[in-house]
Structure formats: structure tokens, C-alpha cells
Design a protein around this motif. Structure first.
Motif, mmCIF file in Angstrom:
data_model
loop_
_atom_site.group_PDB
_atom_site.id
_atom_site.type_symbol
_atom_site.label_atom_id
_atom_site.label_comp_id
_atom_site.label_asym_id
_atom_site.label_seq_id
_atom_site.Cartn_x
_atom_site.Cartn_y
_atom_site.Cartn_z
ATOM 1 N N MET A 1 -6.384 51.027 7.768
ATOM 2 C CA MET A 1 -6.917 50.679 6.463
ATOM 3 C C MET A 1 -7.898 51.766 6.036
ATOM 4 O O MET A 1 -8.583 52.370 6.871
ATOM 5 C CB MET A 1 -7.615 49.313 6.509
ATOM 6 C CG MET A 1 -8.312 48.898 5.223
ATOM 7 S SD MET A 1 -7.224 48.912 3.780
ATOM 8 C CE MET A 1 -8.392 48.533 2.486
ATOM 9 N N SER A 2 -7.971 52.039 4.741
ATOM 10 C CA SER A 2 -8.948 52.982 4.193
ATOM 11 C C SER A 2 -9.090 52.689 2.709
ATOM 12 O O SER A 2 -8.289 51.963 2.124
ATOM 13 C CB SER A 2 -8.504 54.437 4.409
ATOM 14 O OG SER A 2 -7.271 54.682 3.758
ATOM 15 N N GLY A 3 -10.138 53.242 2.103
ATOM 16 C CA GLY A 3 -10.315 53.079 0.665
ATOM 17 C C GLY A 3 -11.327 52.005 0.314
ATOM 18 O O GLY A 3 -12.352 51.843 0.981
ATOM 19 N N VAL A 4 -11.048 51.253 -0.723
ATOM 20 C CA VAL A 4 -11.995 50.288 -1.283
ATOM 21 C C VAL A 4 -11.952 48.968 -0.511
ATOM 22 O O VAL A 4 -10.876 48.423 -0.263
ATOM 23 C CB VAL A 4 -11.689 50.027 -2.767
ATOM 24 C CG1 VAL A 4 -12.658 48.998 -3.340
ATOM 25 C CG2 VAL A 4 -11.776 51.325 -3.571
ATOM 26 N N ALA A 5 -13.112 48.473 -0.135
ATOM 27 C CA ALA A 5 -13.210 47.162 0.501
ATOM 28 C C ALA A 5 -13.349 46.092 -0.576
ATOM 29 O O ALA A 5 -13.794 46.365 -1.694
ATOM 30 C CB ALA A 5 -14.421 47.123 1.436
ATOM 31 N N ALA A 6 -12.976 44.881 -0.244
ATOM 32 C CA ALA A 6 -13.146 43.763 -1.179
ATOM 33 C C ALA A 6 -14.637 43.521 -1.417
ATOM 34 O O ALA A 6 -15.449 43.620 -0.494
ATOM 35 C CB ALA A 6 -12.492 42.513 -0.616
ATOM 36 N N ILE A 7 -14.989 43.214 -2.657
ATOM 37 C CA ILE A 7 -16.403 42.988 -3.001
ATOM 38 C C ILE A 7 -16.492 42.197 -4.291
ATOM 39 O O ILE A 7 -15.579 42.250 -5.135
ATOM 40 C CB ILE A 7 -17.155 44.332 -3.148
ATOM 41 C CG1 ILE A 7 -18.663 44.120 -3.250
ATOM 42 C CG2 ILE A 7 -16.632 45.128 -4.323
ATOM 43 C CD1 ILE A 7 -19.486 45.389 -3.161
ATOM 44 N N ASN A 8 -17.603 41.468 -4.441
ATOM 45 C CA ASN A 8 -17.866 40.710 -5.661
ATOM 46 C C ASN A 8 -19.083 41.326 -6.351
ATOM 47 O O ASN A 8 -20.155 41.405 -5.762
ATOM 48 C CB ASN A 8 -18.137 39.239 -5.326
ATOM 49 C CG ASN A 8 -18.301 38.387 -6.565
ATOM 50 O OD1 ASN A 8 -17.753 38.703 -7.623
ATOM 51 N ND2 ASN A 8 -19.046 37.303 -6.448
ATOM 52 N N THR A 9 -18.902 41.781 -7.599
ATOM 53 C CA THR A 9 -20.009 42.394 -8.349
ATOM 54 C C THR A 9 -20.083 41.757 -9.743
ATOM 55 O O THR A 9 -19.641 42.352 -10.729
ATOM 56 C CB THR A 9 -19.825 43.919 -8.483
ATOM 57 O OG1 THR A 9 -18.531 44.186 -9.066
ATOM 58 C CG2 THR A 9 -19.907 44.600 -7.135
ATOM 59 N N PRO A 10 -20.645 40.542 -9.838
ATOM 60 C CA PRO A 10 -20.750 39.883 -11.148
ATOM 61 C C PRO A 10 -21.560 40.717 -12.133
ATOM 62 O O PRO A 10 -22.581 41.303 -11.773
ATOM 63 C CB PRO A 10 -21.454 38.566 -10.814
ATOM 64 C CG PRO A 10 -21.229 38.360 -9.350
ATOM 65 C CD PRO A 10 -21.190 39.726 -8.757
ATOM 66 N N LYS A 11 -21.104 40.757 -13.356
ATOM 67 C CA LYS A 11 -21.809 41.521 -14.392
ATOM 68 C C LYS A 11 -23.183 40.931 -14.679
ATOM 69 O O LYS A 11 -24.141 41.655 -14.969
ATOM 70 C CB LYS A 11 -20.969 41.552 -15.666
ATOM 71 C CG LYS A 11 -19.654 42.311 -15.534
ATOM 72 C CD LYS A 11 -19.871 43.792 -15.294
ATOM 73 C CE LYS A 11 -18.558 44.545 -15.258
ATOM 74 N NZ LYS A 11 -18.736 45.990 -14.986
ATOM 75 N N SER A 12 -23.277 39.604 -14.628
ATOM 76 C CA SER A 12 -24.582 38.956 -14.800
ATOM 77 C C SER A 12 -25.279 38.997 -13.446
ATOM 78 O O SER A 12 -24.925 38.249 -12.532
ATOM 79 C CB SER A 12 -24.412 37.515 -15.262
ATOM 80 O OG SER A 12 -23.598 36.795 -14.367
ATOM 81 N N LEU A 13 -26.246 39.899 -13.317
ATOM 82 C CA LEU A 13 -26.885 40.156 -12.027
ATOM 83 C C LEU A 13 -27.550 38.907 -11.476
ATOM 84 O O LEU A 13 -28.350 38.261 -12.153
ATOM 85 C CB LEU A 13 -27.909 41.279 -12.180
ATOM 86 C CG LEU A 13 -27.383 42.598 -12.764
ATOM 87 C CD1 LEU A 13 -28.495 43.628 -12.805
ATOM 88 C CD2 LEU A 13 -26.192 43.120 -11.974
ATOM 89 N N LYS A 14 -27.194 38.573 -10.248
ATOM 90 C CA LYS A 14 -27.719 37.360 -9.632
ATOM 91 C C LYS A 14 -28.639 37.730 -8.475
ATOM 92 O O LYS A 14 -28.236 38.471 -7.578
ATOM 93 C CB LYS A 14 -26.568 36.500 -9.111
ATOM 94 C CG LYS A 14 -25.624 36.013 -10.206
ATOM 95 C CD LYS A 14 -24.505 35.176 -9.624
ATOM 96 C CE LYS A 14 -23.568 34.682 -10.723
ATOM 97 N NZ LYS A 14 -22.458 33.861 -10.170
ATOM 98 N N PRO A 15 -29.869 37.218 -8.482
ATOM 99 C CA PRO A 15 -30.771 37.509 -7.362
ATOM 100 C C PRO A 15 -30.323 36.780 -6.100
ATOM 101 O O PRO A 15 -29.435 35.922 -6.129
ATOM 102 C CB PRO A 15 -32.115 36.981 -7.860
ATOM 103 C CG PRO A 15 -31.748 35.886 -8.814
ATOM 104 C CD PRO A 15 -30.487 36.347 -9.487
ATOM 105 N N ASN A 16 -30.952 37.116 -4.992
ATOM 106 C CA ASN A 16 -30.665 36.460 -3.714
ATOM 107 C C ASN A 16 -29.187 36.560 -3.337
ATOM 108 O O ASN A 16 -28.567 35.593 -2.906
ATOM 109 C CB ASN A 16 -31.096 34.991 -3.752
ATOM 110 C CG ASN A 16 -32.573 34.825 -4.081
ATOM 111 O OD1 ASN A 16 -33.404 35.588 -3.615
ATOM 112 N ND2 ASN A 16 -32.884 33.840 -4.909
ATOM 113 N N SER A 17 -28.616 37.747 -3.540
ATOM 114 C CA SER A 17 -27.209 37.942 -3.197
ATOM 115 C C SER A 17 -27.031 38.549 -1.811
ATOM 116 O O SER A 17 -25.963 39.072 -1.502
ATOM 117 C CB SER A 17 -26.541 38.840 -4.248
ATOM 118 O OG SER A 17 -26.388 38.143 -5.458
ATOM 119 N N GLY A 18 -28.074 38.492 -1.000
ATOM 120 C CA GLY A 18 -27.970 39.011 0.348
ATOM 121 C C GLY A 18 -27.226 38.051 1.266
ATOM 122 O O GLY A 18 -26.853 36.943 0.881
#
Length: 217
Positions: free
Chosen positions: A62-79
Motif C-alpha cells: 500500500m502507498s499514497g493517501v490514507a483514509a481521513i476525515n476532514t470536516p470543513k466546519s472545524l471541530k475542536p477536540n478531534s484528537g
């Protein structure tokens, strides 16, 4: 040719045939290697290699882009890690027996930094990957015998990795946590003059507003 030599030759040929048909002896065609990153913590996978129990190496499984969630409305406490990680972005590792080791080298774009990690897969995990379990699949309302053939690796800032195994209708089970090391020669094996891939505007905005939640992984 003597009778003894004929018997030995036939036995060898039958042995080779048996290896060719069932060398891996898995209850499914192939296991799956998937990778993901926590929300907004973008990564670029330079390579994810697999080593199976016969010490065969499957480079760039596997190589390249990993799956990820990046909501446009920035949400705090996303750790932190998700409570129910999915399969991640990846591929089936065809022709491989069960994994013994996973090697990942990736760029953590929010820092930026390049890491590598060696993730051993213990025997107990391999046994769990071939253990059939009765499972209810909510998407089609059926009971099936399912297997945890999906091996998912999460990649977080600081070089932290966490690994789960799961199946389409079985919940994921955490099996490993490994902290990788910095690749001193930098990204792309030192061929990019220290330049990492660019961070998206959404993730950049999140980091500028909330920072990197180190310690949550």
C-alpha cells in the motif's frame, strides 16, 4: 528408471502440486491491509510493506493517501482514535500468507516529519485472523461466518501507530500499538531536499486554530 525413483518423483510432484494449490491455507482469498489517519492529521504513505510467515516480502502493498476525515466546519477536540475504526484505505495482499510484520514509512504532514515503524503481528493475532465467527450483518440482515481478515493501521503525529483487525460484520479488535522513529534522511529517502507534501487548506486551518493534540493517541 527404477520403481523407487519413480515413486520418489511422483511424490515430489504431488508435494509441489499441493503447495501450489494450498500454500497459504487461508479461509479467504487474501487479507486486507488498510491505513488511516485521525481527523485532520493528514499523512502521505511512502510505502507499507508486508512480510508473511514464510518471510516473503510484499513491497508497497500500500502507498499514497490514507483514509481521513476532514470536516470543513472545524471541530475542536478531534484528537484520539475513533471508537470504531473502519478498514482504512488499502489493498488486498494477494499471494501472501498471514502477516508476520508490517513496515510503514510515512510523512506526517501536520508537523511535518517523516516516520517509519515496524509493527510485529503476533501468533495470537494471526490465529484470530483465521478464526471463523458467527456474525450478524446489519446491511443485509443475515447471519454469516465472518473472519477478521482486515488489518487496519492508524498513523498519528509523533510517529504513533495503532493496529486493529476486523471483518465486514465483526467489530475491530486492537492488537498493537507501536511508536515509530524519525527517518533522519527525510522524506522520499532524502531525494526531495527535505520537502514534504503540502498540507490541505482545511487541515492547515485546523492546526492553526487548535494545534496538534499530541498525547491523545
Amino acid at each position: 528408471m527404477s520403481k523407487l525413483r519413480t515413486i520418489l518423483l511422483l511424490g515430489a510432484l504431488l508435494g509441489l502440486s499441493g503447495c501450489a494449490k494450498g500454500f497459504n491455507r487461508l479461509p479467504y482469498d487474501a487479507w486486507y491491509l488498510g491505513l488511516f489517519a485521525p481527523n485532520y492529521m493528514e499523512v502521505w504513505i511512502e510505502t507499507a510493506d508486508a512480510v508473511d510467515v514464510h518471510d516473503r516480502v510484499f513491497r508497497r502493498a500500500m502507498s499514497g493517501v490514507a483514509a481521513i476525515n476532514t470536516p470543513k466546519s472545524l471541530k475542536p477536540n478531534s484528537g484520539g482514535w475513533p471508537g470504531y475504526p473502519g478498514s482504512g484505505a488499502g489493498k488486498h495482499v494477494r499471494g501472501a500468507d498471514l502477516p508476520r510484520l508490517i513496515y510503514v514509512r510515512w510523512q506526517s504532514l501536520v508537523e511535518p516529519q517523516t516516520y517509519e515503524a515496524y509493527i510485529p503481528i503476533p501468533e495470537a493475532t494471526r490465529q484470530a485472523m483465521v478464526k471463523g465467527e458467527k456474525a450478524y450483518c446489519s446491511f443485509d440482515g443475515k447471519w454469516i461466518t465472518d473472519y477478521r481478515y482486515m488489518l487496519t493501521v492508524g498513523l498519528a503525529p509523533g510517529g504513533v501507530t495503532k493496529t486493529w483487525i476486523g471483518g465486514p460484520c465483526l467489530p475491530p479488535v486492537e492488537v498493537a500499538r507501536v511508536v515509530g522513529t524519525v527517518v533522519k534522511i527525510g522524506p522520499y529517502s532524502g531525494t526531495s531536499n527535505g520537502q514534504h507534501r503540502p498540507l490541505s487548506e482545511t487541515s492547515k486551518a485546523y492546526i492553526e486554530k487548535y494545534g496538534v493534540p499530541y498525547g491523545s493517541w
